[in-house]
Design a protein around this motif. Structure first.
Motif, PDB file in Angstrom:
ATOM      1  N   LEU A   1      46.534  39.848  19.861  1.00 20.76           N
ATOM      2  CA  LEU A   1      47.355  39.535  21.027  1.00 20.76           C
ATOM      3  C   LEU A   1      47.154  40.540  22.153  1.00 20.76           C
ATOM      4  CD1 LEU A   1      50.627  38.329  19.275  1.00 20.76           C
ATOM      5  CD2 LEU A   1      49.048  36.962  20.644  1.00 20.76           C
ATOM      6  N   SER A   2      46.438  41.618  21.856  1.00 21.55           N
ATOM      7  CA  SER A   2      46.195  42.619  22.901  1.00 21.55           C
ATOM      8  C   SER A   2      44.812  42.467  23.523  1.00 21.55           C
ATOM      9  CB  SER A   2      46.325  44.025  22.319  1.00 21.55           C
ATOM     10  OG  SER A   2      47.596  44.193  21.777  1.00 21.55           O
ATOM     11  N   LEU A   3      44.165  41.325  23.291  1.00 20.31           N
ATOM     12  CA  LEU A   3      42.805  41.151  23.818  1.00 20.31           C
ATOM     13  C   LEU A   3      42.692  41.402  25.322  1.00 20.31           C
ATOM     14  CD1 LEU A   3      41.104  38.274  21.813  1.00 20.31           C
ATOM     15  CD2 LEU A   3      40.469  40.675  21.942  1.00 20.31           C
ATOM     16  N   PRO A   4      43.655  40.945  26.149  1.00 24.49           N
ATOM     17  CA  PRO A   4      43.531  41.265  27.576  1.00 24.49           C
ATOM     18  C   PRO A   4      43.486  42.769  27.837  1.00 24.49           C
ATOM     19  CG  PRO A   4      45.212  39.598  27.242  1.00 24.49           C
ATOM     20  CD  PRO A   4      44.802  40.064  25.884  1.00 24.49           C
TER      21      PRO A   4
ATOM     22  N   ILE B   1      40.581  47.792  29.132  1.00 24.33           N
ATOM     23  CA  ILE B   1      40.156  49.136  28.741  1.00 24.33           C
ATOM     24  C   ILE B   1      38.633  49.198  28.671  1.00 24.33           C
ATOM     25  CG2 ILE B   1      40.280  50.866  26.907  1.00 24.33           C
ATOM     26  CD1 ILE B   1      43.078  49.707  26.235  1.00 24.33           C
ATOM     27  N   SER B   2      38.012  48.144  28.107  1.00 27.72           N
ATOM     28  CA  SER B   2      36.548  48.149  27.976  1.00 27.72           C
ATOM     29  C   SER B   2      35.875  48.254  29.337  1.00 27.72           C
ATOM     30  CB  SER B   2      36.051  46.882  27.293  1.00 27.72           C
ATOM     31  OG  SER B   2      36.694  46.705  26.080  1.00 27.72           O
ATOM     32  N   ILE B   3      36.338  47.455  30.287  1.00 30.17           N
ATOM     33  CA  ILE B   3      35.653  47.469  31.588  1.00 30.17           C
ATOM     34  C   ILE B   3      35.876  48.807  32.291  1.00 30.17           C
ATOM     35  CG2 ILE B   3      37.532  46.211  32.747  1.00 30.17           C
ATOM     36  CD1 ILE B   3      33.990  45.626  33.715  1.00 30.17           C
ATOM     37  N   MET B   4      37.073  49.386  32.105  1.00 29.94           N
ATOM     38  CA  MET B   4      37.324  50.698  32.721  1.00 29.94           C
ATOM     39  C   MET B   4      36.430  51.772  32.091  1.00 29.94           C
ATOM     40  SD  MET B   4      41.433  50.426  33.013  1.00 29.94           S
ATOM     41  CE  MET B   4      41.935  51.760  34.056  1.00 29.94           C
TER      42      MET B   4
ATOM     43  N   PHE C   1      31.304  44.527  37.325  1.00 29.84           N
ATOM     44  CA  PHE C   1      32.494  44.520  38.183  1.00 29.84           C
ATOM     45  C   PHE C   1      32.896  43.102  38.549  1.00 29.84           C
ATOM     46  CE2 PHE C   1      34.409  44.510  42.426  1.00 29.84           C
ATOM     47  CZ  PHE C   1      35.514  45.305  42.188  1.00 29.84           C
ATOM     48  N   ILE C   2      31.896  42.297  38.919  1.00 28.24           N
ATOM     49  CA  ILE C   2      32.232  40.937  39.359  1.00 28.24           C
ATOM     50  C   ILE C   2      32.791  40.125  38.182  1.00 28.24           C
ATOM     51  CG2 ILE C   2      31.238  38.775  40.212  1.00 28.24           C
ATOM     52  CD1 ILE C   2      29.449  40.571  42.012  1.00 28.24           C
ATOM     53  N   ILE C   3      32.213  40.315  36.987  1.00 22.48           N
ATOM     54  CA  ILE C   3      32.733  39.586  35.822  1.00 22.48           C
ATOM     55  C   ILE C   3      34.115  40.098  35.442  1.00 22.48           C
ATOM     56  CG2 ILE C   3      32.394  39.162  33.348  1.00 22.48           C
ATOM     57  CD1 ILE C   3      29.376  39.307  33.872  1.00 22.48           C
ATOM     58  N   GLY C   4      34.272  41.421  35.420  1.00 20.86           N
ATOM     59  CA  GLY C   4      35.491  41.991  34.857  1.00 20.86           C
ATOM     60  C   GLY C   4      36.537  42.387  35.879  1.00 20.86           C
ATOM     61  N   GLU C   5      36.349  41.969  37.140  1.00 21.17           N
ATOM     62  CA  GLU C   5      37.225  42.444  38.212  1.00 21.17           C
ATOM     63  C   GLU C   5      38.707  42.270  37.898  1.00 21.17           C
ATOM     64  OE1 GLU C   5      36.635  40.507  41.936  1.00 21.17           O
ATOM     65  OE2 GLU C   5      37.965  41.876  43.009  1.00 21.17           O
ATOM     66  N   ASP C   6      39.068  41.061  37.439  1.00 15.49           N
ATOM     67  CA  ASP C   6      40.494  40.795  37.205  1.00 15.49           C
ATOM     68  C   ASP C   6      41.060  41.714  36.137  1.00 15.49           C
ATOM     69  OD1 ASP C   6      40.403  38.872  39.100  1.00 15.49           O
ATOM     70  OD2 ASP C   6      40.083  37.217  37.701  1.00 15.49           O
ATOM     71  N   TYR C   7      40.285  41.931  35.070  1.00 15.49           N
ATOM     72  CA  TYR C   7      40.759  42.805  33.998  1.00 15.49           C
ATOM     73  C   TYR C   7      40.831  44.252  34.462  1.00 15.49           C
ATOM     74  CZ  TYR C   7      40.403  38.962  30.771  1.00 15.49           C
ATOM     75  OH  TYR C   7      40.594  37.775  30.137  1.00 15.49           O
TER      76      TYR C   7
ATOM     77  N   ILE D   1      41.361  45.303  37.529  1.00 18.96           N
ATOM     78  CA  ILE D   1      42.514  45.463  38.414  1.00 18.96           C
ATOM     79  C   ILE D   1      43.801  45.464  37.591  1.00 18.96           C
ATOM     80  CG2 ILE D   1      43.835  44.345  40.250  1.00 18.96           C
ATOM     81  CD1 ILE D   1      41.117  43.503  41.425  1.00 18.96           C
ATOM     82  N   ALA D   2      43.868  44.576  36.602  1.00 18.74           N
ATOM     83  CA  ALA D   2      45.058  44.555  35.747  1.00 18.74           C
ATOM     84  C   ALA D   2      45.232  45.902  35.062  1.00 18.74           C
ATOM     85  CB  ALA D   2      44.921  43.444  34.706  1.00 18.74           C
ATOM     86  N   GLY D   3      44.134  46.462  34.566  1.00 22.26           N
ATOM     87  CA  GLY D   3      44.209  47.746  33.886  1.00 22.26           C
ATOM     88  C   GLY D   3      44.603  48.874  34.816  1.00 22.26           C
ATOM     89  N   MET D   4      44.069  48.836  36.047  1.00 21.99           N
ATOM     90  CA  MET D   4      44.385  49.895  37.005  1.00 21.99           C
ATOM     91  C   MET D   4      45.841  49.863  37.426  1.00 21.99           C
ATOM     92  SD  MET D   4      41.201  49.527  39.553  1.00 21.99           S
ATOM     93  CE  MET D   4      42.117  50.255  40.914  1.00 21.99           C
TER      94      MET D   4
END
Lengths: 294, 282
Positions: free
Chosen positions: B195-198, B203-206, B264-270, B272-275
């Motif tokens: 359930l913590s996949l998002p 975290i991965s993209i960061m 960045f383009i693929i993971g942008e939403d994640y 930003i959510a992480g930041m």
């Protein structure tokens, strides 16, 4: 609520066994080995004369501290650090503020320019520095566009040019934070202001900035602290020997890894962490006093 | 009728605004486009500003062919990617487990250990660089992947994000699972982590962008060219020659930018959510 309290009490009494400690073991192990131990070791080394591979030799007490703190290069380095951090903090904030203010409205297609404004945050320093050295070189694009013949990454213009490049490179994440802040402003509030005949400046200073004030202070301080800690741009564009941009982290690197004077490097490292700590404290106090929470 | 026309002009106005902002965005990104264009121009043409005609006439892939032939760029990129992969896998494993202890258990020294994590987060990594370097050298880990990555095996920030994610799971679910006899570990692996996949994506993209672009630590640990990351290899090129080969430099810069830009383009939403999650109060 009434069921939550007994549940918690029951939980406290329940034996948890060794599982939580096992789960925490790796984190604690690596934190101790690569954060706490090196920090304490860093303090310890400043009291010794270290040899060329960093082993402590003769105990010298506070002599190295005294030597560093009374030296001209240290005072100069401290001044340059604050000037560099301050300019980057204010500059990045200003640029990011303009970009996020014009992107506040969620329109069809806004994702495209949002991505463009945020993109530099994904880029590494080395390629940015490479492009920068070309653009600002004698025959580079900057001189061609503005009709100047300056070598920008040298002499008097060096500091400003580096700061400019860093502001561009750091702006992306600040843009995102400020955008979140500005988007907290409700549409109704803006409509009310429009009905009252508020112009764009009034709206910006009386509505957007106060509502986004947590993000505003966060972004300014974030950029100051990032500038204190960032090393790559200066090392690549300017170098670390006798550099006019010898900020604390450059001194740290130069002493420890160029001259193998680890103990002096450690003194600079500790001063840097003290500076970072104090600025974070100021951030905390300013936020408490000034920031307007909805 | 008039209402319809008004609506149309409003829409046109919006489109115009979007158009202007996209133009500004392109202007903002122009350094990257400049790098791209000039990476196709031979080095010799760049000692003075080439005209557009010169650029078109001399368009060439020569710079790319040259740097790929003379520099082990692919090896640099491989080192960077392996380093990122190790840090992502290990840091996520370590912090997801540790965060679970803080989120779901009450145990002795919990507050003390939690305070330790908070204190560790206040010590900037740059400050402990010198002494960490001495440790890594004493352990003979220079020029190894372990040396490059081991200092990032845990991170307070990731631990916090996992803890936050676990705490946001409904309490009732945990209680129901416990009543049904679900053990703690099973709950962790079957419910909490899936359930913590998002959060894992954030975290991965960061980590990926941070590690791929890391400079100071790889500079110290990778002393041999075979272990250079792309950033170190790239930085070596700048200012190393008396007469800089701007065209080749731009080519290497472009090669090194492709992967993080795609990420960045693929993971942008994640990202930003992480930041933004928990970063700013209010």
């Amino acid at each position: 609520m009434s069921t939550a309290v007994p549940a918690m009490l029951r939980k406290k009494r329940k034996k948890t066994g060794p599982l939580p400690y096992i789960l925490l073991l790796p984190t604690m192990f690596f934190l101790i080995l690569f954060t706490f131990y090196p920090f304490i070791n860093c303090i310890r080394l400043t009291f010794y004369a270290t040899d060329s591979i960093g082993r402590p030799g003769a105990f010298v007490g506070l002599r190295i501290w005294k030597k560093v703190l009374t030296s001209d290069e240290f005072i100069k380095s401290l001044k340059v650090t604050f000037r560099y951090g301050g300019l980057i903090g204010i500059g990045t904030f200003s640029l990011a503020m303009i970009l996020s203010f014009i992107s506040t409205k969620n329109l069809k297609g806004s994702k495209v320019y949002q991505t463009m404004f945020a993109l530099p945050m994904a880029l590494a320093t080395a390629p940015i520095a490479a492009i920068g050295t070309y653009i600002f070189s004698r025959y580079g694009l900057f001189n061609a566009i503005f009709g100047t013949t300056n070598i920008w990454l040298a002499g008097n213009t060096l500091f400003g040019t580096v700061v400019g490049i860093v502001i561009w490179a750091n702006c992306g994440s600040s843009f995102i934070y400020l955008l979140v802040g500005f988007r907290n402003v409700s549409e109704e509030l803006i409509e009310c202001a429009d009905l009252d005949g508020a112009n764009i400046f009034t709206k910006f200073f009386k509505i957007y900035l106060p509502i986004a004030s947590p993000q505003v202070f966060f972004v300014i301080f974030l950029n100051i602290l990032t500038a204190f800690k960032s090393f790559a741009m200066i090392r690549i564009l300017v170098g670390t020997d006798d550099s006019p941009l010898a900020v604390l982290i450059v001194k740290l690197y130069n002493y420890a890894f160029v001259r193998q004077r680890y103990e002096t490097g450690c003194v600079y490292a500790l001063i840097l962490s003290l500076v970072i700590f104090l600025v974070s404290r100021i951030q905390f106090l300013v936020e408490k006093k000034v920031v307007f929470y909805q | 009728m008039s209402k319809q026309r008004k609506k149309l002009t409003h829409r046109q106005k919006e489109r115009l605004a979007v158009g202007i902002k996209i133009f500004l965005g392109i202007l903002f990104m122009s350094p990257i486009f400049i790098g791209l264009v000039f990476s196709f121009v031979p080095d010799d043409e760049l000692y003075e500003l080439p005209t557009i005609q010169t650029i078109i006439d001399n368009f060439t892939f020569y710079n790319y062919a040259k740097v790929l032939r003379t520099l082990p760029i692919l090896s640099y990129i491989k080192t960077s990617l392996v380093m990122c992969a190790i840090v992502i896998v290990v840091q996520i494993t370590v912090t997801s487990l540790s965060a679970y202890a803080f989120a779901f258990f009450n145990f002795r020294f919990k507050n003390l250990l939690f305070t330790l994590v908070l204190i560790a987060m206040m010590i900037p990594g740059q400050v402990v660089t010198i002494t960490n370097f001495l440790t890594i050298r004493a352990l003979k880990l220079l020029n190894t992947y372990l040396g490059l990555t081991i200092v990032s095996f845990t991170a307070g920030r990731s631990l916090f994000m996992f803890r936050q994610s676990y705490l946001s799971l409904p309490r009732e679910m945990k209680e129901a699972a416990t009543v049904d006899g679900c053990s703690e570990l099973r709950y962790l692996f079957q419910f909490a982590i899936p359930l913590s996949l998002p959060s894992i994506a954030s975290i991965s993209i960061m980590i990926f962008i941070g590690e791929f672009n890391a400079y100071l630590w790889p500079l110290l640990v990778s002393r041999e060219p075979r272990m250079y990351t792309i950033q170190i290899g790239m930085a070596q090129m700048i200012g190393s020659d008396a007469i800089p080969n701007y065209g080749s430099m731009m080519a290497v810069a472009m090669i090194s930018l492709v992967i993080p830009i795609i990420a960045f383009i693929i993971g942008e939403d994640y990202l930003i959510a992480g930041m933004t999650r928990g970063a700013v109060k209010g």
